[in-house]
Structures are given as C-alpha cells and as structure tokens.
Design a protein around this motif. Structure first.
Motif, PDB file in Angstrom:
ATOM      1  N   GLY A 196       7.247-100.265   0.934  1.00 33.62           N
ATOM      2  CA  GLY A 196       6.313-101.105   0.726  1.00 33.62           C
ATOM      3  C   GLY A 196       6.301-101.573  -0.853  1.00 33.62           C
ATOM      4  N   PRO A 197       5.632-102.654  -1.303  1.00 38.33           N
ATOM      5  CA  PRO A 197       5.487-103.108  -2.410  1.00 38.33           C
ATOM      6  C   PRO A 197       5.271-102.059  -3.448  1.00 38.33           C
ATOM      7  CG  PRO A 197       4.262-104.689  -1.293  1.00 38.33           C
ATOM      8  CD  PRO A 197       4.722-103.339  -0.225  1.00 38.33           C
ATOM      9  N   GLU A 198       4.765-101.190  -3.182  1.00 36.56           N
ATOM     10  CA  GLU A 198       4.156-100.058  -4.215  1.00 36.56           C
ATOM     11  C   GLU A 198       4.805 -98.841  -4.084  1.00 36.56           C
ATOM     12  OE1 GLU A 198       1.911-100.900  -6.597  1.00 36.56           O
ATOM     13  OE2 GLU A 198       1.976-102.821  -5.774  1.00 36.56           O
ATOM     14  N   GLY A 199       6.002 -98.647  -3.182  1.00 38.83           N
ATOM     15  CA  GLY A 199       6.563 -97.595  -2.900  1.00 38.83           C
ATOM     16  C   GLY A 199       6.960 -97.087  -1.455  1.00 38.83           C
ATOM     17  N   PHE A 200       7.194 -95.894  -1.091  1.00 39.15           N
ATOM     18  CA  PHE A 200       7.570 -95.774   0.251  1.00 39.15           C
ATOM     19  C   PHE A 200       6.255 -94.834   0.639  1.00 39.15           C
ATOM     20  CE2 PHE A 200       9.567 -92.206  -2.075  1.00 39.15           C
ATOM     21  CZ  PHE A 200       9.310 -91.274  -1.282  1.00 39.15           C
ATOM     22  N   ALA A 201       6.491 -94.732   1.751  1.00 44.50           N
ATOM     23  CA  ALA A 201       5.528 -93.841   2.766  1.00 44.50           C
ATOM     24  C   ALA A 201       6.250 -93.074   3.886  1.00 44.50           C
ATOM     25  CB  ALA A 201       4.152 -94.578   3.404  1.00 44.50           C
ATOM     26  N   TYR A 202       5.848 -92.179   4.406  1.00 46.35           N
ATOM     27  CA  TYR A 202       6.652 -91.465   5.791  1.00 46.35           C
ATOM     28  C   TYR A 202       5.846 -90.942   6.578  1.00 46.35           C
ATOM     29  CZ  TYR A 202       6.136 -86.706   4.180  1.00 46.35           C
ATOM     30  OH  TYR A 202       5.708 -85.374   4.182  1.00 46.35           O
ATOM     31  N   GLU A 203       6.119 -90.723   7.865  1.00 42.43           N
ATOM     32  CA  GLU A 203       5.465 -90.255   8.847  1.00 42.43           C
ATOM     33  C   GLU A 203       6.439 -89.520   9.787  1.00 42.43           C
ATOM     34  OE1 GLU A 203       3.701 -92.968  11.782  1.00 42.43           O
ATOM     35  OE2 GLU A 203       4.728 -94.445  10.320  1.00 42.43           O
ATOM     36  N   ARG A 204       6.109 -88.641  10.555  1.00 41.72           N
ATOM     37  CA  ARG A 204       6.699 -88.100  11.477  1.00 41.72           C
ATOM     38  C   ARG A 204       6.917 -89.023  12.616  1.00 41.72           C
ATOM     39  NH1 ARG A 204       7.560 -82.408  12.674  1.00 41.72           N
ATOM     40  NH2 ARG A 204       7.591 -81.361  10.807  1.00 41.72           N
ATOM     41  N   SER A 205       8.167 -89.726  13.029  1.00 42.10           N
ATOM     42  CA  SER A 205       8.182 -90.605  14.022  1.00 42.10           C
ATOM     43  C   SER A 205       9.449 -91.136  14.484  1.00 42.10           C
ATOM     44  CB  SER A 205       7.196 -91.995  13.661  1.00 42.10           C
ATOM     45  OG  SER A 205       7.753 -93.215  14.763  1.00 42.10           O
ATOM     46  N   ALA A 206       9.890 -91.350  15.605  1.00 44.78           N
ATOM     47  CA  ALA A 206      11.093 -91.573  16.161  1.00 44.78           C
ATOM     48  C   ALA A 206      11.162 -93.510  16.402  1.00 44.78           C
ATOM     49  CB  ALA A 206      11.475 -90.913  17.375  1.00 44.78           C
ATOM     50  N   ALA A 207      10.353 -93.935  15.863  1.00 48.25           N
ATOM     51  CA  ALA A 207      10.250 -95.501  16.172  1.00 48.25           C
ATOM     52  C   ALA A 207      11.363 -96.068  15.760  1.00 48.25           C
ATOM     53  CB  ALA A 207       8.996 -95.887  15.452  1.00 48.25           C
ATOM     54  N   ARG A 208      11.577 -97.384  16.051  1.00 53.67           N
ATOM     55  CA  ARG A 208      12.918 -97.951  15.747  1.00 53.67           C
ATOM     56  C   ARG A 208      12.377 -98.470  14.519  1.00 53.67           C
ATOM     57  NH1 ARG A 208      15.862-100.295  19.608  1.00 53.67           N
ATOM     58  NH2 ARG A 208      16.640-101.990  18.264  1.00 53.67           N
ATOM     59  N   ALA A 209      13.694 -98.574  13.611  1.00 48.01           N
ATOM     60  CA  ALA A 209      13.710 -99.146  12.255  1.00 48.01           C
ATOM     61  C   ALA A 209      14.759 -99.895  11.651  1.00 48.01           C
ATOM     62  CB  ALA A 209      14.213 -97.568  11.392  1.00 48.01           C
ATOM     63  N   THR A 210      14.594-100.372  10.721  1.00 48.57           N
ATOM     64  CA  THR A 210      15.641-101.358  10.105  1.00 48.57           C
ATOM     65  C   THR A 210      17.256-100.570  10.010  1.00 48.57           C
ATOM     66  OG1 THR A 210      14.062-102.375   8.740  1.00 48.57           O
ATOM     67  CG2 THR A 210      16.438-103.010   8.065  1.00 48.57           C
ATOM     68  N   ALA A 211      17.079 -99.403   9.627  1.00 52.35           N
ATOM     69  CA  ALA A 211      18.456 -98.515   9.840  1.00 52.35           C
ATOM     70  C   ALA A 211      18.198 -97.298   9.923  1.00 52.35           C
ATOM     71  CB  ALA A 211      18.941 -98.644   8.204  1.00 52.35           C
ATOM     72  N   THR A 212      19.185 -96.637  10.723  1.00 53.44           N
ATOM     73  CA  THR A 212      18.666 -95.348  11.155  1.00 53.44           C
ATOM     74  C   THR A 212      19.946 -94.068  10.953  1.00 53.44           C
ATOM     75  OG1 THR A 212      17.650 -95.977  12.951  1.00 53.44           O
ATOM     76  CG2 THR A 212      18.379 -93.902  13.381  1.00 53.44           C
ATOM     77  N   LEU A 213      19.564 -93.038  10.601  1.00 53.98           N
ATOM     78  CA  LEU A 213      20.571 -92.157  10.144  1.00 53.98           C
ATOM     79  C   LEU A 213      20.224 -91.059  11.379  1.00 53.98           C
ATOM     80  CD1 LEU A 213      22.488 -90.004   8.878  1.00 53.98           C
ATOM     81  CD2 LEU A 213      20.528 -89.412   7.214  1.00 53.98           C
ATOM     82  N   HIS A 214      21.625 -90.574  11.972  1.00 51.88           N
ATOM     83  CA  HIS A 214      21.276 -89.512  13.024  1.00 51.88           C
ATOM     84  C   HIS A 214      22.076 -88.364  12.630  1.00 51.88           C
ATOM     85  CE1 HIS A 214      19.914 -92.195  16.273  1.00 51.88           C
ATOM     86  NE2 HIS A 214      20.736 -93.178  15.771  1.00 51.88           N
ATOM     87  N   THR A 215      21.618 -87.004  12.628  1.00 50.00           N
ATOM     88  CA  THR A 215      22.362 -85.713  12.228  1.00 50.00           C
ATOM     89  C   THR A 215      22.055 -84.967  13.356  1.00 50.00           C
ATOM     90  OG1 THR A 215      20.334 -84.852  11.306  1.00 50.00           O
ATOM     91  CG2 THR A 215      22.017 -86.153   9.856  1.00 50.00           C
ATOM     92  N   ASP A 216      22.996 -84.144  13.664  1.00 58.51           N
ATOM     93  CA  ASP A 216      22.743 -83.033  14.827  1.00 58.51           C
ATOM     94  C   ASP A 216      21.713 -82.228  14.457  1.00 58.51           C
ATOM     95  OD1 ASP A 216      25.184 -84.160  16.172  1.00 58.51           O
ATOM     96  OD2 ASP A 216      26.258 -82.739  15.490  1.00 58.51           O
ATOM     97  N   THR A 217      21.440 -81.777  13.396  1.00 59.48           N
ATOM     98  CA  THR A 217      20.410 -80.748  12.978  1.00 59.48           C
ATOM     99  C   THR A 217      19.750 -81.305  11.664  1.00 59.48           C
ATOM    100  OG1 THR A 217      21.686 -79.467  11.475  1.00 59.48           O
ATOM    101  CG2 THR A 217      21.822 -78.783  13.956  1.00 59.48           C
TER     102      THR A 217
END
Length: 252
Positions: A196-217
């Motif tokens: 966001g304009p003031e920085g970033f926020a995070y939440e536990r979610s598997a929602a679709r995103a602009t970019a996604t990183l997948h790891t096995d663990t």
C-alpha cells in the motif's frame, strides 16, 4: 498448529543454540560461509554467540535502551577456535536464565515493535535458526528446520522487517498501489502481502496475487526470505519481477 508463547520460544531458542553448537563442534573454523559473504565459520559463531550474550544482558536488566553489542563481541575476539563450540553452547544457558527470569510482558528496549521481553525470546530463536542454517550449509549439511518453527519464523520476519528501515533504507520502498505477493508452501501455510501507499501488510491467505512464490516447505520459504535460499530455484508465477524486487528491497 503450535501455540507459540514466550516460554516456548525461549525453550526452542535454547534447543537450537545447542544444535548449532553440536554442528560446529570439531569443524574447521576457517571454512567460508557462502550465505554470509566475507565471513568464515569462526566469525559466524563469534557473532551468533555474542548476540545471545547481548540479548541476555539486556533482558536480565530489563534494559530501557540499547546496549553496545560491539563491546561484547570484542571481548571474545581472541577466543581459541577449539573452545568456540563450548562457548556457543554456554550462551544457551545464559540466555535461558535471563529469558525465564521475567514475565513475557515485562517492558524493555527492543528494536522491533513489541518492546517487551517476549520480543527477545522469539527474535533469538529465529536469529539462531538462520545462523545455524548458515553453519550447516557451509559444512554441507541440511539445516533441519521444523515446519512449525519455520512458519513462525516467516511471520517474525514480516513483523520485524518494517523496523529494519533504520539501517536498511531500501525497506522504506516496500510500498505500492495495491500489488499483492503470495507465498505458498506445499505444507499448507500461505501468506498474502499487500503493498500500500504507506507500506505493506500481510495476512495468512492463499488468495490469488499479482505474483506468487511456491516452495515445497515453510522451511524452504524461510531460507528464501532471509536470502539463504535462491528464489529462482522455486516455482514463480505472475509478475515475477515483483518477487525479485521484493527480495532485493527486503534483505536485512
């Protein structure tokens, strides 16, 4: 899912320090540490053990301001290499004694947002997890990070990252116009980061995103976010340049 408490963080920190001490026992301390460019194993262990003693000193006294860590490090600069593993191990007891002497909510100085004793039990666990991984990887061993520890470690990274702007100006640039980054793991843990304009926020979610990183663990993800693992070795989707931009600006 583990219910992480101050007491559990403290116990896990002690266990991880003891594991790191066993990993480096009898090692060649001139071994380069690729994940800490310019350091050898001796420098890594001296730094890690000094951080434990620095944190223990502040927690013990419920310090209201930051103590000078460099003075602690300098005091052990000439420690013989054959004593390093035992010295690192001894730090576990010193840290445990300090952390368990106070209530989790006792106020004190901390460089993150949670200025209480509990900040330090969590921070020292994950400080040690990352540096144990450094040592293990340098010696050709697997870091061996449990998923519950890694999941908490990923969130701890996101919690402390905004406060690193004091010494890493690039962190201030982790903002945007609503772009989203998804971190997803094969073990089910997933996070959504919104810029966001003031920085970033995070939440536990598997929602679709602009970019996604997948790891096995989650353990692999933890190594990636701390720049101990290579982003490109994992599956990337969407606007992958956003993932690389985040990695470059979130390095602390």
């Amino acid at each position: 899912m583990v219910d992480w408490t101050h007491e559990r963080h403290a116990a896990a920190a002690v266990t991880r320090i003891e594991r790191m001490a066993r990993t480096v026992e009898g090692a060649d301390f001139s071994t380069p540490v690729p994940t800490c460019p310019g350091w050898d194993l001796r420098q890594l262990v001296l730094h890690t053990g000094a951080v434990h003693r620095w944190a223990a000193s502040m927690v013990r006294d419920l310090a209201s301001e930051r103590l000078d860590r460099t003075a602690i490090e300098a005091g052990f600069a000439d420690l013989p290499s054959e004593e390093l593993a035992a010295w690192l191990h001894k730090g576990a007891g010193l840290l445990d004694e300090a952390l368990t002497a106070h209530d989790a909510g006792a106020p004190m100085w901390a460089w993150g947002g949670d200025r209480h004793v509990r900040f330090w039990s969590r921070r020292q666990l994950h400080e040690t997890v990352v540096h144990h991984a450094d040592a293990a990887l340098a010696l050709g061993e697997a870091p061996g990070i449990a998923e519950d520890v890694a999941i908490d470690g990923v969130e701890e990274f996101l919690d402390v990252l905004p406060y690193a702007r004091r010494w890493r100006p690039e962190v201030r640039e982790l903002a945007g116009d609503g772009e989203t980054i998804s971190w997803r793991t094969g073990s089910g843990a997933a996070w959504l980061i919104t810029l966001g304009p003031e920085g970033f926020a995070y939440e536990r979610s598997a929602a679709r995103a602009t970019a996604t990183l997948h790891t096995d663990t989650a353990a692999e993800l933890l190594l990636v976010v701390w720049r101990r693992g290579e982003l490109e070795r994992h599956r990337l989707e969407g606007e992958t340049k956003l993932l690389r931009w985040w990695a470059d600006h979130s390095m602390i």
